[in-house]
Structures are given as structure tokens and as C-alpha cells.
Design an enzyme around this catalytic site. Structure first.
Site, PDB file in Angstrom:
ATOM      1  N   CYS A 163       0.667  -1.273  -0.037  1.00 34.03           N
ATOM      2  CA  CYS A 163      -0.027   0.078  -0.095  1.00 34.03           C
ATOM      3  C   CYS A 163       0.716   1.231  -0.155  1.00 34.03           C
ATOM      4  CB  CYS A 163      -0.845   0.023   1.327  1.00 34.03           C
ATOM      5  SG  CYS A 163      -2.205  -1.183   1.054  1.00 34.03           S
TER       6      CYS A 163
HETATM    7  N1  COA Z   1     -20.318  -9.092   7.614  1.00 36.69           N
HETATM    8  C1  COA Z   1     -20.707  -9.309   8.728  1.00 36.69           C
HETATM    9  N2  COA Z   1     -20.054  -9.490  10.140  1.00 36.69           N
HETATM   10  C2  COA Z   1     -18.727  -9.779   9.736  1.00 36.69           C
HETATM   11  C3  COA Z   1     -17.942  -9.488   8.478  1.00 36.69           C
HETATM   12  C4  COA Z   1     -18.754  -9.163   7.357  1.00 36.69           C
HETATM   13  N3  COA Z   1     -18.468  -9.084   6.158  1.00 36.69           N
HETATM   14  N4  COA Z   1     -16.630  -9.589   8.747  1.00 36.69           N
HETATM   15  C5  COA Z   1     -16.369  -9.861   9.941  1.00 36.69           C
HETATM   16  N5  COA Z   1     -17.491  -9.618  10.580  1.00 36.69           N
HETATM   17  C6  COA Z   1     -17.628 -10.117  12.034  1.00 36.69           C
HETATM   18  C7  COA Z   1     -16.746 -10.695  12.818  1.00 36.69           C
HETATM   19  O1  COA Z   1     -17.022 -12.194  12.544  1.00 36.69           O
HETATM   20  C8  COA Z   1     -16.732 -10.328  14.016  1.00 36.69           C
HETATM   21  O2  COA Z   1     -17.730 -10.939  14.932  1.00 36.69           O
HETATM   22  P1  COA Z   1     -17.527 -11.284  16.410  1.00 36.69           P
HETATM   23  O3  COA Z   1     -17.482  -9.844  17.253  1.00 36.69           O
HETATM   24  O4  COA Z   1     -18.889 -11.902  16.600  1.00 36.69           O
HETATM   25  O5  COA Z   1     -16.231 -12.039  16.593  1.00 36.69           O
HETATM   26  C9  COA Z   1     -17.085  -8.878  13.976  1.00 36.69           C
HETATM   27  O6  COA Z   1     -17.697  -8.666  12.734  1.00 36.69           O
HETATM   28  C10 COA Z   1     -15.904  -8.018  14.021  1.00 36.69           C
HETATM   29  O7  COA Z   1     -14.762  -8.305  13.236  1.00 36.69           O
HETATM   30  P2  COA Z   1     -13.380  -7.865  12.901  1.00 36.69           P
HETATM   31  O8  COA Z   1     -12.642  -8.492  11.749  1.00 36.69           O
HETATM   32  O9  COA Z   1     -12.650  -7.390  14.545  1.00 36.69           O
HETATM   33  O10 COA Z   1     -14.139  -6.270  12.469  1.00 36.69           O
HETATM   34  P3  COA Z   1     -13.369  -5.123  12.343  1.00 36.69           P
HETATM   35  O11 COA Z   1     -14.084  -3.860  13.459  1.00 36.69           O
HETATM   36  O12 COA Z   1     -11.740  -4.722  12.861  1.00 36.69           O
HETATM   37  O13 COA Z   1     -13.123  -4.403  10.886  1.00 36.69           O
HETATM   38  C11 COA Z   1     -11.770  -4.217   9.075  1.00 36.69           C
HETATM   39  C12 COA Z   1     -12.616  -5.157  10.315  1.00 36.69           C
HETATM   40  C13 COA Z   1     -10.904  -4.935   7.859  1.00 36.69           C
HETATM   41  C14 COA Z   1     -12.712  -3.395   8.197  1.00 36.69           C
HETATM   42  C15 COA Z   1     -10.861  -3.352  10.014  1.00 36.69           C
HETATM   43  O14 COA Z   1     -10.072  -4.192  10.869  1.00 36.69           O
HETATM   44  C16 COA Z   1      -9.584  -2.437   9.206  1.00 36.69           C
HETATM   45  O15 COA Z   1     -10.072  -1.794   8.280  1.00 36.69           O
HETATM   46  N6  COA Z   1      -8.687  -2.630   9.610  1.00 36.69           N
HETATM   47  C17 COA Z   1      -7.465  -2.082   9.133  1.00 36.69           C
HETATM   48  C18 COA Z   1      -6.962  -2.900   7.784  1.00 36.69           C
HETATM   49  C19 COA Z   1      -6.090  -1.957   7.051  1.00 36.69           C
HETATM   50  O16 COA Z   1      -5.859  -0.746   7.178  1.00 36.69           O
HETATM   51  N7  COA Z   1      -5.401  -3.001   6.201  1.00 36.69           N
HETATM   52  C20 COA Z   1      -4.425  -2.232   5.348  1.00 36.69           C
HETATM   53  C21 COA Z   1      -4.533  -3.212   4.124  1.00 36.69           C
HETATM   54  S1  COA Z   1      -3.833  -2.339   2.919  1.00 36.69           S
END
Ligand code: COA
Length: 380
Positions: A163
Site C-alpha cells: 500500500c
Molecule cells: N459481515 C458481517 N460481519 C462480519 C464481517 C462481514 N463481512 N466480517 C467480519 N464480521 C464480524 C466478525 O466475525 C466479528 O464478529 P464477532 O465479534 O462475533 O467475532 C465482528 O464482525 C468484528 O470483526 P473484525 O474483523 O474484528 O472487524 P473490525 O471492526 O476490525 O473491521 C476491518 C474489520 C478489516 C474493516 C478493520 O479491521 C480494518 O479496516 N482494519 C485495518 C485494515 C487495514 O488498514 N489494512 C491495510 C490493508 S492495505
């Protein structure tokens, strides 16, 4: 053309270019496709799921995606196969070696716009850096193919810092200008992330979109009057397994697992969020101090576009208050995460209105971990 003796060694951004694929997928369309895949998978494995031998898959939700990431839609090069529950990957006819590669094609489109905006001819450019998180092949370099397609004399090479590729490319280009080794360098970031995204993974299927950007970095002596002075660039990397893609040429050494899910984008999103936000915020504040700039005086932040929550926290730490859309614009809602291109799209779309003397920051962060800052000031 200006010769070496009259160059200033002062790098500026002369222009930018953007190519946006015409097709776009809304969260509603994405989730409908994903949930149909889940239903088919669970129905096909009903007995094994009943016997406790296979875990059922869970459905995705539009509400979760928008709340967790801020993403509402993403552009893609091929919408129909990505949304087909039996495919869930991009598809197009394989091109022959005599045709322009698809990654080069979109890079050329973005670069052509950047050249036009600067009033620059390809023959005036000295180098092409193709800086992106996925290359179509190891060699010949995408940059050399783009160089050939544009008709640029000089040299080109590919660089991958995930990225952060674009800001690492801008610093590399700026260093060529600073050293007098080049006067005009194109940094091109074609990102067909739909090829590395696991569209069957609920945790990440909503994240990425396709796009291409280009940044023309030049010596101030030849730049158009309307440009951005580069005040300073800073790069940082810290090893982390929290964003990983194990795709590579040595996959064929263990063919049984060559198509495994770890050969696509995988991340521990929550850990990334927690670890990268403080790292990047501190880096920006430290670099501003080194450049004798008041971070709170920055007119605009063009941050990497991965997550609105991350950007809100970073901008707050840098500016000292909750940033509004004018101070820290978002393109995540329509573009999704476009890997290295995100901060450049934000800069391209939201920089025209700034006034001479205004300072701003282009900043990227992502896998590696990697982070890059480019502080800029609008010229007259
Ligand atoms: N739909 C519904 N629920 C979902 C889901 C989806 N598509 N994906 C995950 N969940 C659920 C999970 O199972 C989890 O459930 P639980 O609490 O019962 O275990 C809950 O939602 C939270 O999941 P989590 O993965 O912890 O979500 P989050 O709030 O951390 O959001 C991202 C996920 C990826 C959006 C976020 O972590 C993020 O953007 N992180 C930074 C990523 C980044 O910058 N990456 C760089 C890449 S270049």
C-alpha cells in the site's frame, strides 16, 4: 529541454493522473453475491455441517461493511465474474505477448492524463517507476512495458511496497531529481486488487477496488507554474505478519497448497488498525517537526484510504482536532481500498481548491508494515 547545469535539484509534483474503471460494485450487490455463495456452500455441505465435520459459513452484511470500513462501493475491471457465486474472481481473455498487458494499459491511461495536465511530452520524461502492490508478472518489468507504450526514452523498473508503493516511488523519483540523475520521472500505480482479493473471505471480501494513478515528479526548473513543491519525504518499514500474501514463484515447490487462501490477501484487520495508527501518527508529527512545519497548520491531509476510522484517528492526532472532510478527504466510499493508489486519488480529486502557500501531506501505510510521507506546498 533544460540541461543538467540549469536544473535546481528541487523536486516538485507537476501533475497527477487517474484512471477509474467504468464498472462499480455496491455493497448491496457484493453482499447479495457473497450470501448466495454462502447459501450454496452450506446447502452443498449440509450433511457434513450437520455431522459437525464442516463449519457452516456466515453471511456478510452491508451494515457491518459500512460501519467497520466506510466503504460503500468499489470499481472493478470485471464486475460480472466477480459477482458470479460460481467464479468470484476477475476473468478476461488472456492477452498475447504482442498485446499491451492489462496492468500496463491502465497505467498508460493514468500516465497519459498526468502528462497532458503538465503539458509534457513523453520524450521529455527520463524514467518510469511502476510502483504497485501486485505486478502482472516478474519480467519484463511493467514499467518498461509502460515506457515503451508511451514512447519514453530512458529507463524504468517496478517496485512493490504494498500500500505504500506510491509514496516510496515518489521519494525514489524525488531522489533522482535531488541528485541530478533525472529531471522528469513518472510514478505509476496500477492496482488491479480484484486479482489478489479473496472474494470468498467474509472478513475481507469488501475491502479492495481497482484503479490506476500517476504522479509526475520533476525538477522545479522545468515544472509548470502550477505545481506542488515537495518539502520533504520520509519512509519507514517495520516487519509484520498481520498483512500477508504468500503468492510467489516458489509456490510450485509445494504444489498441493499452491492455490491455498494464503496465496491471496490475508490480514488481521484489528491488529493492523491498532498498530499502524499510532506508528503513522507519530511518524507524521516527527517528520513535520524535522521540516519545521506545524502539523496543526497543515491545510489538508491526503491519507491512505483503508478505513475511515483509522484516518479519523490519525488526522485527529496530527491536526489536534476532529478533521472534517475538507481537511482529510475520503474517497473510500466510492473507490474502496485501492492499495497504493488511495492517497494519490484523494490528492488528485481534492487539491485544486488549495491556494498558493498552502501545505499538505500525502501519506500512505500498509503491509510490511510500510509507511511513507510526502509533505507538499502549493506553488504560485
Ligand atoms: N459481515 C458481517 N460481519 C462480519 C464481517 C462481514 N463481512 N466480517 C467480519 N464480521 C464480524 C466478525 O466475525 C466479528 O464478529 P464477532 O465479534 O462475533 O467475532 C465482528 O464482525 C468484528 O470483526 P473484525 O474483523 O474484528 O472487524 P473490525 O471492526 O476490525 O473491521 C476491518 C474489520 C478489516 C474493516 C478493520 O479491521 C480494518 O479496516 N482494519 C485495518 C485494515 C487495514 O488498514 N489494512 C491495510 C490493508 S492495505
Amino acid at each position: 529541454m533544460t540541461d543538467k547545469a540549469t536544473m535546481t535539484g528541487r523536486p516538485v509534483i507537476s501533475s497527477t493522473g487517474l484512471f477509474t474503471p467504468s464498472e462499480s460494485i455496491t455493497n448491496e450487490e457484493l453482499v447479495a453475491s457473497f450470501n448466495e455463495y454462502v447459501r450454496r456452500h452450506n446447502a452443498a455441505n449440509a450433511e457434513a455441517i450437520e455431522a459437525g465435520e464442516v463449519e457452516p459459513l456466515n453471511e456478510s452484511s452491508v451494515e457491518f461493511i459500512e460501519k467497520a470500513s466506510g466503504i460503500k462501493a468499489r470499481h472493478v475491471m470485471a464486475k460480472v465474474p466477480v459477482l458470479d457465486p460460481e467464479i468470484m474472481a476477475p476473468r478476461w481473455p488472456q492477452r498475447s505477448n504482442d498485446e499491451l498487458s492489462i496492468l500496463a494499459e491502465i497505467g498508460v491511461k493514468a500516465a497519459t492524463q498526468a502528462l497532458e495536465r503538465a503539458g509534457r511530452k513523453p520524450e521529455d520524461v527520463d524514467a518510469v517507476l511502476c510502483a504497485a502492490s501486485n505486478m502482472e508478472r516478474p519480467y519484463p518489468a511493467m514499467a518498461i512495458e509502460i515506457q515503451q507504450a508511451l514512447g519514453i526514452d530512458g529507463f524504468g523498473f517496478d517496485m512493490n511496497v504494498a500500500c505504500s508503493s506510491a509514496t516510496f516511488g515518489i521519494q525514489t523519483a524525488a531522489d533522482y531529481i535531488r541528485s541530478g540523475n533525472a529531471k522528469s520521472v513518472l510514478v505509476i500505480s496500477p492496482e488491479i486488487t480484484s486479482g489478489h482479493l479473496n472474494w470468498r473471505d467474509r472478513d475481507s471480501h469488501f475491502i479492495f477496488g481497482d484503479v490506476a494513478t500517476a504522479v509526475l515528479v520533476e525538477d522545479a526548473a522545468i515544472a509548470p507554474a502550477d505545481h506542488w513543491d515537495i518539502l520533504g519525504t520520509k519512509l519507514k518499514t517495520v516487519f509484520s505478519n498481520n498483512i500477508r500474501n504468500n503468492f510467489g514463484f516458489l509456490n510450485r515447490a509445494y504444489p498441493d497448497d499452491a492455490g491455498g487462501p494464503d496465496k491471496l490477501f490475508v490480514q488481521e484487520g484489528r491488529k493492523v488498525f491498532k498498530e499502524v495508527v499510532p506508528m503513522v501518527a507519530q511518524m507524521i508529527v516527527d517528520e513535520a517537526e524535522r521540516l519545521d512545519l506545524d502539523p496543526q497548520g497543515l491545510r489538508r491531509l491526503w491519507l491512505h484510504q483503508a478505513n475511515t476510522g483509522m484516518n479519523r484517528l490519525i488526522a485527529h492526532r496530527v491536526l489536534g482536532h476532529e478533521a472534517n472532510e475538507d481537511e482529510s478527504p475520503t474517497v473510500l466510499d466510492t473507490y474502496g481500498n485501492t492499495s497504493s493508489a488511495g492517497s494519490i486519488i484523494a490528492f488528485h480529486l481534492h487539491s485544486k481548491d488549495l491556494e498558493a502557500g498552502d501545505t499538505g501531506l500525502i501519506c500512505s501505510f500498509g503491509a510490511g508494515y510500510s509507511a511513507g510521507t510526502v509533505f507538499v506546498r502549493k506553488s504560485a
